[in-house]
Design a protein around this motif. Structure first.
Motif, PDB file in Angstrom:
ATOM      1  N   LEU A 298      24.643 -53.383  61.827  1.00  0.00           N
ATOM      2  CA  LEU A 298      24.368 -52.843  63.153  1.00  0.00           C
ATOM      3  C   LEU A 298      25.559 -52.148  63.809  1.00  0.00           C
ATOM      4  O   LEU A 298      25.376 -51.227  64.606  1.00  0.00           O
ATOM      5  CB  LEU A 298      23.891 -53.976  64.092  1.00  0.00           C
ATOM      6  N   ALA A 299      26.767 -52.601  63.515  1.00  0.00           N
ATOM      7  CA  ALA A 299      27.933 -52.164  64.282  1.00  0.00           C
ATOM      8  C   ALA A 299      28.202 -50.663  64.168  1.00  0.00           C
ATOM      9  O   ALA A 299      28.433 -49.995  65.188  1.00  0.00           O
ATOM     10  CB  ALA A 299      29.167 -52.951  63.841  1.00  0.00           C
ATOM     11  N   ALA A 300      28.187 -50.134  62.959  1.00  0.00           N
ATOM     12  CA  ALA A 300      28.545 -48.723  62.771  1.00  0.00           C
ATOM     13  C   ALA A 300      27.614 -47.802  63.543  1.00  0.00           C
ATOM     14  O   ALA A 300      28.070 -46.879  64.243  1.00  0.00           O
ATOM     15  CB  ALA A 300      28.533 -48.377  61.284  1.00  0.00           C
ATOM     16  N   ASP A 301      26.319 -48.026  63.433  1.00  0.00           N
ATOM     17  CA  ASP A 301      25.356 -47.174  64.143  1.00  0.00           C
ATOM     18  C   ASP A 301      25.478 -47.328  65.650  1.00  0.00           C
ATOM     19  O   ASP A 301      25.107 -46.422  66.405  1.00  0.00           O
ATOM     20  CB  ASP A 301      23.929 -47.515  63.714  1.00  0.00           C
ATOM     21  N   ALA A 302      25.991 -48.479  66.098  1.00  0.00           N
ATOM     22  CA  ALA A 302      26.147 -48.716  67.533  1.00  0.00           C
ATOM     23  C   ALA A 302      27.474 -48.199  68.062  1.00  0.00           C
ATOM     24  O   ALA A 302      27.722 -48.248  69.271  1.00  0.00           O
ATOM     25  CB  ALA A 302      26.029 -50.214  67.828  1.00  0.00           C
ATOM     26  N   GLY A 303      28.337 -47.718  67.160  1.00  0.00           N
ATOM     27  CA  GLY A 303      29.618 -47.164  67.602  1.00  0.00           C
ATOM     28  C   GLY A 303      30.725 -48.192  67.732  1.00  0.00           C
ATOM     29  O   GLY A 303      31.673 -47.982  68.485  1.00  0.00           O
ATOM     30  N   ILE A 304      30.623 -49.309  66.985  1.00  0.00           N
ATOM     31  CA  ILE A 304      31.643 -50.363  67.027  1.00  0.00           C
ATOM     32  C   ILE A 304      32.352 -50.471  65.686  1.00  0.00           C
ATOM     33  O   ILE A 304      31.716 -50.490  64.631  1.00  0.00           O
ATOM     34  CB  ILE A 304      31.018 -51.740  67.358  1.00  0.00           C
ATOM     35  N   ASP A 305      33.681 -50.551  65.743  1.00  0.00           N
ATOM     36  CA  ASP A 305      34.495 -50.911  64.586  1.00  0.00           C
ATOM     37  C   ASP A 305      34.862 -52.383  64.798  1.00  0.00           C
ATOM     38  O   ASP A 305      35.779 -52.710  65.545  1.00  0.00           O
ATOM     39  CB  ASP A 305      35.740 -50.032  64.528  1.00  0.00           C
ATOM     40  N   LEU A 306      34.128 -53.278  64.158  1.00  0.00           N
ATOM     41  CA  LEU A 306      34.227 -54.711  64.437  1.00  0.00           C
ATOM     42  C   LEU A 306      35.227 -55.385  63.500  1.00  0.00           C
ATOM     43  O   LEU A 306      35.097 -55.331  62.283  1.00  0.00           O
ATOM     44  CB  LEU A 306      32.845 -55.357  64.288  1.00  0.00           C
ATOM     45  N   GLU A 307      36.219 -56.054  64.101  1.00  0.00           N
ATOM     46  CA  GLU A 307      37.165 -56.876  63.348  1.00  0.00           C
ATOM     47  C   GLU A 307      36.910 -58.339  63.703  1.00  0.00           C
ATOM     48  O   GLU A 307      36.928 -58.708  64.879  1.00  0.00           O
ATOM     49  CB  GLU A 307      38.605 -56.514  63.685  1.00  0.00           C
ATOM     50  N   ILE A 308      36.681 -59.173  62.690  1.00  0.00           N
ATOM     51  CA  ILE A 308      36.354 -60.589  62.896  1.00  0.00           C
ATOM     52  C   ILE A 308      37.547 -61.435  62.481  1.00  0.00           C
ATOM     53  O   ILE A 308      38.050 -61.296  61.357  1.00  0.00           O
ATOM     54  CB  ILE A 308      35.118 -60.990  62.064  1.00  0.00           C
ATOM     55  N   ARG A 309      37.982 -62.312  63.362  1.00  0.00           N
ATOM     56  CA  ARG A 309      39.055 -63.249  63.048  1.00  0.00           C
ATOM     57  C   ARG A 309      38.497 -64.669  63.118  1.00  0.00           C
ATOM     58  O   ARG A 309      37.949 -65.067  64.150  1.00  0.00           O
ATOM     59  CB  ARG A 309      40.229 -63.088  64.008  1.00  0.00           C
ATOM     60  N   ILE A 310      38.644 -65.396  62.032  1.00  0.00           N
ATOM     61  CA  ILE A 310      38.069 -66.739  61.947  1.00  0.00           C
ATOM     62  C   ILE A 310      39.092 -67.794  62.378  1.00  0.00           C
ATOM     63  O   ILE A 310      40.254 -67.755  61.969  1.00  0.00           O
ATOM     64  CB  ILE A 310      37.597 -67.035  60.509  1.00  0.00           C
ATOM     65  N   PHE A 311      38.639 -68.741  63.204  1.00  0.00           N
ATOM     66  CA  PHE A 311      39.464 -69.848  63.674  1.00  0.00           C
ATOM     67  C   PHE A 311      38.847 -71.158  63.201  1.00  0.00           C
ATOM     68  O   PHE A 311      37.630 -71.295  63.129  1.00  0.00           O
ATOM     69  CB  PHE A 311      39.550 -69.847  65.205  1.00  0.00           C
ATOM     70  N   GLU A 312      39.717 -72.123  62.917  1.00  0.00           N
ATOM     71  CA  GLU A 312      39.263 -73.404  62.383  1.00  0.00           C
ATOM     72  C   GLU A 312      39.123 -74.477  63.447  1.00  0.00           C
ATOM     73  O   GLU A 312      38.638 -75.570  63.152  1.00  0.00           O
ATOM     74  CB  GLU A 312      40.232 -73.893  61.294  1.00  0.00           C
ATOM     75  N   ASP A 313      39.571 -74.200  64.673  1.00  0.00           N
ATOM     76  CA  ASP A 313      39.479 -75.215  65.724  1.00  0.00           C
ATOM     77  C   ASP A 313      38.872 -74.618  66.982  1.00  0.00           C
ATOM     78  O   ASP A 313      38.467 -73.454  67.002  1.00  0.00           O
ATOM     79  CB  ASP A 313      40.845 -75.842  66.019  1.00  0.00           C
ATOM     80  N   TYR A 314      38.807 -75.438  68.058  1.00  0.00           N
ATOM     81  CA  TYR A 314      38.189 -75.002  69.302  1.00  0.00           C
ATOM     82  C   TYR A 314      39.209 -74.626  70.377  1.00  0.00           C
ATOM     83  O   TYR A 314      38.830 -74.271  71.495  1.00  0.00           O
ATOM     84  CB  TYR A 314      37.311 -76.127  69.868  1.00  0.00           C
ATOM     85  N   VAL A 315      40.490 -74.709  70.055  1.00  0.00           N
ATOM     86  CA  VAL A 315      41.525 -74.470  71.060  1.00  0.00           C
ATOM     87  C   VAL A 315      42.052 -73.040  70.989  1.00  0.00           C
ATOM     88  O   VAL A 315      42.129 -72.336  72.002  1.00  0.00           O
ATOM     89  CB  VAL A 315      42.687 -75.478  70.889  1.00  0.00           C
ATOM     90  N   LEU A 316      42.411 -72.598  69.805  1.00  0.00           N
ATOM     91  CA  LEU A 316      43.080 -71.315  69.651  1.00  0.00           C
ATOM     92  C   LEU A 316      42.248 -70.094  70.053  1.00  0.00           C
ATOM     93  O   LEU A 316      42.808 -69.119  70.561  1.00  0.00           O
ATOM     94  CB  LEU A 316      43.570 -71.157  68.209  1.00  0.00           C
ATOM     95  N   PRO A 317      40.917 -70.074  69.842  1.00  0.00           N
ATOM     96  CA  PRO A 317      40.182 -68.846  70.197  1.00  0.00           C
ATOM     97  C   PRO A 317      40.272 -68.478  71.672  1.00  0.00           C
ATOM     98  O   PRO A 317      40.354 -67.286  72.001  1.00  0.00           O
ATOM     99  CB  PRO A 317      38.741 -69.174  69.797  1.00  0.00           C
ATOM    100  N   ASN A 318      40.268 -69.446  72.561  1.00  0.00           N
ATOM    101  CA  ASN A 318      40.400 -69.130  73.988  1.00  0.00           C
ATOM    102  C   ASN A 318      41.823 -68.732  74.345  1.00  0.00           C
ATOM    103  O   ASN A 318      42.042 -67.849  75.185  1.00  0.00           O
ATOM    104  CB  ASN A 318      39.940 -70.305  74.845  1.00  0.00           C
ATOM    105  N   GLU A 319      42.805 -69.370  73.698  1.00  0.00           N
ATOM    106  CA  GLU A 319      44.193 -68.993  73.951  1.00  0.00           C
ATOM    107  C   GLU A 319      44.456 -67.568  73.472  1.00  0.00           C
ATOM    108  O   GLU A 319      45.145 -66.787  74.143  1.00  0.00           O
ATOM    109  CB  GLU A 319      45.134 -69.981  73.271  1.00  0.00           C
ATOM    110  N   ALA A 320      43.896 -67.223  72.314  1.00  0.00           N
ATOM    111  CA  ALA A 320      44.066 -65.871  71.776  1.00  0.00           C
ATOM    112  C   ALA A 320      43.366 -64.833  72.647  1.00  0.00           C
ATOM    113  O   ALA A 320      43.866 -63.718  72.824  1.00  0.00           O
ATOM    114  CB  ALA A 320      43.536 -65.802  70.346  1.00  0.00           C
ATOM    115  N   LEU A 321      42.226 -65.192  73.208  1.00  0.00           N
ATOM    116  CA  LEU A 321      41.533 -64.283  74.115  1.00  0.00           C
ATOM    117  C   LEU A 321      42.334 -64.087  75.391  1.00  0.00           C
ATOM    118  O   LEU A 321      42.512 -62.964  75.863  1.00  0.00           O
ATOM    119  CB  LEU A 321      40.138 -64.839  74.441  1.00  0.00           C
ATOM    120  N   SER A 322      42.854 -65.173  75.936  1.00  0.00           N
ATOM    121  CA  SER A 322      43.626 -65.098  77.180  1.00  0.00           C
ATOM    122  C   SER A 322      44.888 -64.260  77.007  1.00  0.00           C
ATOM    123  O   SER A 322      45.276 -63.504  77.902  1.00  0.00           O
ATOM    124  CB  SER A 322      43.994 -66.506  77.648  1.00  0.00           C
ATOM    125  N   SER A 323      45.537 -64.363  75.840  1.00  0.00           N
ATOM    126  CA  SER A 323      46.791 -63.646  75.600  1.00  0.00           C
ATOM    127  C   SER A 323      46.584 -62.165  75.291  1.00  0.00           C
ATOM    128  O   SER A 323      47.552 -61.400  75.242  1.00  0.00           O
ATOM    129  CB  SER A 323      47.546 -64.301  74.442  1.00  0.00           C
TER     130      SER A 323
END
Length: 278
Positions: A62-87
């Protein structure tokens, strides 16, 4: 554009839709339009399963036709994804349910917003010793997450299974009263990602496991001895972003995750109800 749920109140207003994705957002009620020939980069953090798999489907179909270049980063815990978003390392993340989001915003002061629920992963009680909650003995050991929002969720599931009673939002596993715990169950707290490993501990009678870790461990909801109801479930998983976000691709990603194509993918990928759209 999908409704935005603010961190301050549950009320939704169409005017907030403009704030959610900054000045580049479209008018409320209209779809975000991006240029596939000049795709917008969106970096999103996620748990591997099911969030990462869902995002991989979006990326491949879906992403290409919608105009998105999507990069996915996988996290193993519940703490780092919010910290990475905030930073600012991420444009968005997709790993958490609404009560956890609210708890993190209140506790850590994150300046975040989020979209509507994409899917629900029912919380479940597993045991290698017993085939029903009734078999858990007086004084039995239950392994439970140390995450407050999910700990309450687990205690409520034990109440629904007839093992506890009168559970309230401020009830904690390690300070539960004798009146609430008539069977005298013992609790051992662990990090959410560790609980599933302790299912094999010979001392443990049962373990309360978060949905994505159920999937990571190769377990199935059908094998649980108790499972959370889906009807009226408030623990929908959502996409989150910073309040000051100006990347229109974030809004488009949230839109794609609520598409019929994604809902159908979830149903086909997890036909046993381990993950449920909405």
């Amino acid at each position: 554009m999908r409704k935005i749920l603010t961190t301050v109140a549950a009320s939704l207003a169409a005017a907030m839709a403009l704030t959610a994705c900054g000045s580049d957002a479209t008018e409320p009620g209209t779809a975000t339009t991006l240029d596939p020939a000049n795709p917008t980069k969106v970096t999103v953090g996620a748990s591997a399963v099911p969030h990462g798999k869902i995002l991989e489907f979006v990326q491949a179909n879906l992403a290409a036709d919608a105009g998105i270049d999507l990069e996915i980063r996988i996290f193993e815990d519940y703490v780092l994804p919010n910290e990475a978003l905030s930073s600012g390392e991420l444009d968005a993340n997709f790993f958490q349910h609404v009560p956890y989001f609210d708890n993190q915003v209140e506790e850590k002061g994150f300046e975040f917003e989020h979209g509507e629920g994409v899917h629900i992963e029912p919380f479940a009680l597993f045991s290698n010793k017993h085939t029903s909650p009734e078999q858990v003995p007086d004084g039995g050991l239950i392994v439970i997450t140390n995450d407050p929002s999910n700990q309450y969720r687990g205690l409520k599931l034990l109440e629904e299974a007839g093992l506890l009673q009168d559970i309230t939002e401020d009830t904690l596993a390690l300070t539960i009263t004798d009146e609430q715990n008539p069977k005298g169950l013992k609790f051992e707290e662990s990090q959410p990602e560790i609980v599933v490993q302790q299912l094999d501990d010979p001392k443990a009678d049962a373990a309360l496991i978060n949905g994505n870790f159920i999937l990571n461990a190769g377990l199935k909801a059908d094998d649980a001895i108790a499972i959370e109801a889906v009807e009226g479930n408030p623990y929908a998983n959502i996409v989150a972003w910073r309040k000051d976000n100006t990347n229109p691709g974030v809004e488009k990603l949230d839109e794609l995750l609520h598409s019929d194509e994604v809902a159908e993918f979830i149903k086909q990928e997890w036909p046993s109800g381990d993950v449920i759209p909405g």
